[in-house]
Write an enzyme that holds these catalytic residues in place. Structure first.
Site, PDB file in Angstrom:
ATOM      1  N   GLU A 158      -6.766  -8.217 -24.471  1.00 60.58           N
ATOM      2  CA  GLU A 158      -7.386  -9.137 -23.515  1.00 60.58           C
ATOM      3  C   GLU A 158      -6.583 -10.429 -23.415  1.00 60.58           C
ATOM      4  OE1 GLU A 158     -11.210 -10.967 -24.257  1.00 60.58           O
ATOM      5  OE2 GLU A 158     -11.504 -11.265 -22.122  1.00 60.58           O
ATOM      6  N   ASP A 185     -10.374  -5.770 -27.155  1.00 60.27           N
ATOM      7  CA  ASP A 185     -11.014  -7.043 -26.830  1.00 60.27           C
ATOM      8  C   ASP A 185     -11.447  -7.663 -28.164  1.00 60.27           C
ATOM      9  OD1 ASP A 185     -12.355  -9.178 -25.843  1.00 60.27           O
ATOM     10  OD2 ASP A 185     -13.493  -8.070 -24.339  1.00 60.27           O
ATOM     11  N   ILE A 233     -12.990 -10.543 -28.820  1.00 58.84           N
ATOM     12  CA  ILE A 233     -14.396 -10.995 -28.744  1.00 58.84           C
ATOM     13  C   ILE A 233     -14.908 -10.588 -27.368  1.00 58.84           C
ATOM     14  CG2 ILE A 233     -16.082 -12.869 -28.916  1.00 58.84           C
ATOM     15  CD1 ILE A 233     -14.046 -14.654 -30.199  1.00 58.84           C
ATOM     16  N   ASP A 234     -15.711  -9.552 -27.327  1.00 62.20           N
ATOM     17  CA  ASP A 234     -16.377  -9.228 -26.063  1.00 62.20           C
ATOM     18  C   ASP A 234     -17.754  -9.874 -26.136  1.00 62.20           C
ATOM     19  OD1 ASP A 234     -16.425  -7.703 -23.492  1.00 62.20           O
ATOM     20  OD2 ASP A 234     -18.278  -7.032 -24.435  1.00 62.20           O
ATOM     21  N   THR A 256     -17.624 -13.447 -25.079  1.00 64.42           N
ATOM     22  CA  THR A 256     -17.059 -14.761 -25.442  1.00 64.42           C
ATOM     23  C   THR A 256     -18.011 -15.903 -25.090  1.00 64.42           C
ATOM     24  OG1 THR A 256     -15.009 -13.780 -24.645  1.00 64.42           O
ATOM     25  CG2 THR A 256     -14.890 -16.043 -25.361  1.00 64.42           C
ATOM     26  N   ASP A 281     -12.912  -4.327 -21.966  1.00 59.27           N
ATOM     27  CA  ASP A 281     -14.359  -4.517 -22.173  1.00 59.27           C
ATOM     28  C   ASP A 281     -15.057  -3.184 -22.463  1.00 59.27           C
ATOM     29  OD1 ASP A 281     -14.274  -7.300 -21.375  1.00 59.27           O
ATOM     30  OD2 ASP A 281     -14.257  -6.667 -19.285  1.00 59.27           O
TER      31      ASP A 281
HETATM   32  C1  IPD Z   1     -17.226 -10.206 -20.581  1.00 50.26           C
HETATM   33  C2  IPD Z   1     -18.494  -9.545 -21.113  1.00 50.26           C
HETATM   34  C3  IPD Z   1     -19.620  -9.656 -20.118  1.00 50.26           C
HETATM   35  C4  IPD Z   1     -19.253  -9.090 -18.786  1.00 50.26           C
HETATM   36  C5  IPD Z   1     -17.977  -9.713 -18.265  1.00 50.26           C
HETATM   37  C6  IPD Z   1     -16.841  -9.586 -19.278  1.00 50.26           C
HETATM   38  P1  IPD Z   1     -15.491 -11.194 -22.378  1.00 50.26           P
HETATM   39  O1  IPD Z   1     -16.146  -9.997 -21.477  1.00 50.26           O
HETATM   40  O2  IPD Z   1     -18.250  -8.197 -21.405  1.00 50.26           O
HETATM   41  O3  IPD Z   1     -20.773  -8.940 -20.536  1.00 50.26           O
HETATM   42  O4  IPD Z   1     -20.297  -9.327 -17.890  1.00 50.26           O
HETATM   43  O5  IPD Z   1     -17.623  -9.025 -17.070  1.00 50.26           O
HETATM   44  O6  IPD Z   1     -15.702 -10.233 -18.777  1.00 50.26           O
HETATM   45  O7  IPD Z   1     -14.876 -12.162 -21.414  1.00 50.26           O
HETATM   46  O8  IPD Z   1     -16.592 -11.816 -23.123  1.00 50.26           O
HETATM   47  O9  IPD Z   1     -14.497 -10.505 -23.231  1.00 50.26           O
END
Ligand code: IPD
Length: 268
Positions: free
Chosen positions: A70, A87, A89-90, A92, A215
């Site tokens: 990511e 990823d 930290i999913d 974030t 993700d």
């Molecule tokens: C996000 C999360 C979130 C989703 C966003 C993603 P991140 O990833 O998964 O639930 O709604 O589309 O971008 O930015 O926290 O790695």
């Protein structure tokens, strides 16, 4: 005790190592919430640190594999067949706000197919893992998608676009259509955990647009190995490249897809 492949063991060990730093940093976030500077810079450095640990650990055990990260983007490896999709930290935004709903997501792709995946939620120590043909597990427990077949009883998760992202109106129409029929919609802010929760039978289904491969890549194999279906919103297979995903148990996949497509065509 379930037996796991060396590859899954490597992935889990890397996630646990990176998670130690993340949990420490998450503890700091609460203090930073009240400071003038705010936690944003701190969180992006936590993200980068975790990604570095994951990369180092995986490279040590599987030299030559490529990466799709990511933060760091694409790194082509000498071994063109294998690639880690990560990823660090999913969720974030949750992390940044001190909300303990975030995860590390690692998938292994072999010749274009996801063959192993882990989603690790460090705060409550939930390790979701799956390997092609080996089933999906939460820690030691075998997972199976939910058996619910009635929409009125179904809980669905989704993600909503936010600042700077397109399709706000369309997402509202989708939510309006689905919420009129089901038991509830959740928007918890971690796509990797949304997918893992479908695999665990906690949600009957999940859909989102504007999503990236890192993700959901690990979630794809978790859901499939738990007996569920994962496609893009048209029922095709572009979810890792096309930015749209729909994952559900076998009974809900088609009805959820029909509702979302009807909402997009302006019918409900
Ligand atoms: C996000 C999360 C979130 C989703 C966003 C993603 P991140 O990833 O998964 O639930 O709604 O589309 O971008 O930015 O926290 O790695």
């Amino acid at each position: 005790m379930i037996s796991r492949s060396p590859t899954l063991n490597v992935m889990m060990a890397a996630a646990r190592k990176a998670a130690r730093g993340l949990v420490r940093d998450f503890g700091e976030v609460e203090h930073l919430q009240v400071s003038m500077k705010g936690p944003s810079d701190f969180v992006s450095s936590a993200d980068l640190k975790a990604e570095k640990v994951l990369r180092q650990e995986l490279e040590k055990s599987r030299p030559g594999y490529g990466f799709l990260l990511e933060e760091g983007g694409e790194i082509v490896g000498d071994d063109r067949s294998h690639r880690w999709i990560i990823d660090p930290i999913d969720g974030t935004t949750n992390f940044l706000h001190g909300i303990p709903h975030f995860a590390i997501s690692i998938a292994l792709e072999r010749d274009g197919e996801i063959v192993a995946g882990i989603v690790y939620q460090p705060v409550n120590d939930e390790m979701f893992h799956a390997e092609k043909g080996g089933g999906a597990f939460l820690n030691e427990r075998r997972l199976r998608v939910s058996a619910r077949r009635r929409i009125e009883e179904a809980v669905f998760a989704t993600g909503l676009p936010f600042k700077g992202r397109p399709n706000h109106e369309r997402s509202l129409k989708e939510v309006a259509t689905v919420m009129a029929t089901c038991a509830g919609i959740r928007r918890f802010g971690s796509a990797a955990l949304d997918m893992a929760y479908v695999a665990a039978g906690r949600y009957e289904g999940y859909w989102e647009s504007g999503i990236h491969a890192w993700d959901i890549a690990a979630g794809v194999i978790l859901v499939r190995e738990a007996g569920g279906y994962v496609t893009d919103i048209d029922g095709g297979t572009t979810m890792l490249t096309g930015g749209e995903v729909l994952a559900a148990n076998d009974h809900m996949h088609a009805p959820l897809r029909t509702m979302i497509n009807a909402a997009r065509r302006g019918k409900d």
